[in-house]
Write a protein that holds these residues in place. Structure first.
Motif, PDB file in Angstrom:
ATOM      1  N   HIS A  10       0.839  -1.201   0.000  1.00 30.27           N
ATOM      2  CA  HIS A  10       0.000   0.000   0.000  1.00 30.27           C
ATOM      3  C   HIS A  10       0.873   1.250   0.000  1.00 30.27           C
ATOM      4  O   HIS A  10       0.589   2.220  -0.699  1.00 30.27           O
ATOM      5  CB  HIS A  10      -0.925  -0.004   1.224  1.00 30.27           C
ATOM      6  N   THR A  13       2.303   1.655  -3.411  1.00 27.05           N
ATOM      7  CA  THR A  13       1.298   2.182  -4.329  1.00 27.05           C
ATOM      8  C   THR A  13       1.133   3.687  -4.147  1.00 27.05           C
ATOM      9  O   THR A  13       1.024   4.442  -5.112  1.00 27.05           O
ATOM     10  CB  THR A  13      -0.050   1.475  -4.103  1.00 27.05           C
ATOM     11  N   THR A  24      -6.798  -2.177 -12.445  1.00 27.00           N
ATOM     12  CA  THR A  24      -8.005  -2.985 -12.585  1.00 27.00           C
ATOM     13  C   THR A  24      -8.120  -3.949 -11.422  1.00 27.00           C
ATOM     14  O   THR A  24      -7.189  -4.714 -11.153  1.00 27.00           O
ATOM     15  CB  THR A  24      -7.975  -3.776 -13.907  1.00 27.00           C
ATOM     16  N   SER A  25      -9.229  -3.924 -10.728  1.00 29.20           N
ATOM     17  CA  SER A  25      -9.490  -4.853  -9.641  1.00 29.20           C
ATOM     18  C   SER A  25     -10.097  -6.124 -10.215  1.00 29.20           C
ATOM     19  O   SER A  25     -10.990  -6.070 -11.060  1.00 29.20           O
ATOM     20  CB  SER A  25     -10.440  -4.230  -8.623  1.00 29.20           C
ATOM     21  N   VAL A  63      -5.069  -5.571  -9.361  1.00 31.58           N
ATOM     22  CA  VAL A  63      -5.269  -5.529  -7.916  1.00 31.58           C
ATOM     23  C   VAL A  63      -6.322  -6.576  -7.583  1.00 31.58           C
ATOM     24  O   VAL A  63      -7.373  -6.630  -8.223  1.00 31.58           O
ATOM     25  CB  VAL A  63      -5.727  -4.137  -7.440  1.00 31.58           C
ATOM     26  N   CYS A  64      -6.013  -7.414  -6.598  1.00 35.19           N
ATOM     27  CA  CYS A  64      -6.960  -8.469  -6.224  1.00 35.19           C
ATOM     28  C   CYS A  64      -7.244  -8.393  -4.729  1.00 35.19           C
ATOM     29  O   CYS A  64      -6.338  -8.604  -3.912  1.00 35.19           O
ATOM     30  CB  CYS A  64      -6.391  -9.830  -6.580  1.00 35.19           C
ATOM     31  N   ASP A  65      -8.495  -8.110  -4.363  1.00 33.99           N
ATOM     32  CA  ASP A  65      -8.907  -8.060  -2.967  1.00 33.99           C
ATOM     33  C   ASP A  65      -7.950  -7.169  -2.175  1.00 33.99           C
ATOM     34  O   ASP A  65      -7.846  -5.984  -2.423  1.00 33.99           O
ATOM     35  CB  ASP A  65      -8.989  -9.471  -2.380  1.00 33.99           C
ATOM     36  N   ASP A  66      -7.212  -7.760  -1.210  1.00 28.29           N
ATOM     37  CA  ASP A  66      -6.322  -6.976  -0.354  1.00 28.29           C
ATOM     38  C   ASP A  66      -4.885  -6.946  -0.856  1.00 28.29           C
ATOM     39  O   ASP A  66      -4.009  -6.444  -0.178  1.00 28.29           O
ATOM     40  CB  ASP A  66      -6.331  -7.545   1.064  1.00 28.29           C
ATOM     41  N   SER A  68      -2.327  -5.506  -3.488  1.00 23.73           N
ATOM     42  CA  SER A  68      -2.225  -4.455  -4.484  1.00 23.73           C
ATOM     43  C   SER A  68      -1.033  -4.698  -5.406  1.00 23.73           C
ATOM     44  O   SER A  68      -0.009  -5.237  -5.000  1.00 23.73           O
ATOM     45  CB  SER A  68      -2.069  -3.093  -3.804  1.00 23.73           C
TER      46      SER A  68
END
Length: 281
Positions: A10, A13, A24-25, A63-66, A68
């Motif tokens: 985080h 980022t 994109t999540s 980005v997937c869930d938690d 990054s």
């Protein structure tokens, strides 16, 4: 997937937030499915392939869930996908003439074994029920290791782009394959190369049976270490002594010390049949 990793990424980022990049999540189940497709050389929404080099790359910053910025997590899977696709292309038959990139029975046996292994990889990858990203990474580690090592051996790994050394064929290829087996220390790789050698040696020895039992050298693509020199008249001493010779630099290491017996066995069978064509050896 740990708190420390989460905090670090985080912060990373935020540090890069000055650059306006599209993020994109992606849901975790879809990410896992896309990575499975990647590992068997198939494009997806998340990972694309360059058609000229068959090299895979992330289609976007994911980005997937938690978790990054997944791009750097995917490096090992991208390497696996590229190597898998290149191996599949390298060992598959041409759809137009049903031939491999190299002629000969030995390379065909090698390709058949590699294709079976790649199909086995596909089945294993898709049969796994995965709950975490780390579990997927660990459970596919052995397969990825073998696929990447084989791609390096054949000089089709992405890092081999500037070092395109031609792979030999026939006995020279069998010699090179055995030398690679003697170099590796990892048990999984050793078992894999043993299977490759076994498949190649089975067809290799079958060709020598014609030489042993019938005195005939059936080798249209010059794959055996015995070769024929068409300079002498048949049924002469010169023909018997010099028409068939050993290509010593092509002899696999595990057959060193046997070459003279192999050569003479076929010669004497040929000599016996010249006196008595119906003789049974």
């Amino acid at each position: 997937e740990s708190n420390e990793s989460l905090i670090y990424h985080h912060l990373l980022t935020l540090a890069k937030s000055k650059a306006s990049t599209e993020v994109t999540s992606i849901p975790f189940p879809k990410l896992i499915n896309d990575i499975k497709l990647l590992m068997i050389g198939i494009e997806s929404e998340s990972f694309k392939r360059a058609e000229d080099t068959l090299k895979f790359y992330p289609a976007m910053e994911l980005v997937c869930d938690d978790i990054s910025n997944l791009s750097h997590y995917a490096d090992g899977f991208l390497e696996m996908g590229t190597c898998f696709k290149r191996l599949k292309t390298y060992t598959s038959k041409n759809p137009f003439n049903q031939s491999h990139i190299f002629d000969g029975f030995l390379f065909k046996a090698f390709c058949d074994r590699v294709v079976k292994f790649l199909n086995h990889c596909r089945d294993i990858i898709y049969s796994q029920e995965i709950d975490t990203f780390l579990e997927l990474h660990e459970s596919t580690m052995k397969l990825r290791k073998i696929v990447v090592h084989l791609a390096r051996f054949l000089n089709i790994h992405p890092s081999s782009a500037g070092n395109q050394i031609a792979i030999p064929t026939g006995s020279d290829f069998l010699r090179l394959l055995y030398e690679e087996y003697t170099k590796v220390l990892d048990n999984d790789l050793k078992c894999f190369y043993i299977q490759l050698l076994k498949s190649c040696c089975e067809v290799y020895y079958l060709r020598y049976q014609e030489w042993f039992y019938h005195g005939q050298l059936d080798d249209p693509h010059k794959e055996l270490f015995i070769y024929f020199v068409d300079h002498y008249n048949e049924n002469t001493k010169h023909y018997f002594d010099k028409a068939y010779l050993v290509r010593k630099q092509s002899v696999p290491a595990f057959l060193h010390g046997c070459t003279d017996n192999v050569l003479l066995c076929g010669k004497y069978t040929m000599l016996l049949k010249s006196f008595k064509p119906m003789v049974s050896v």
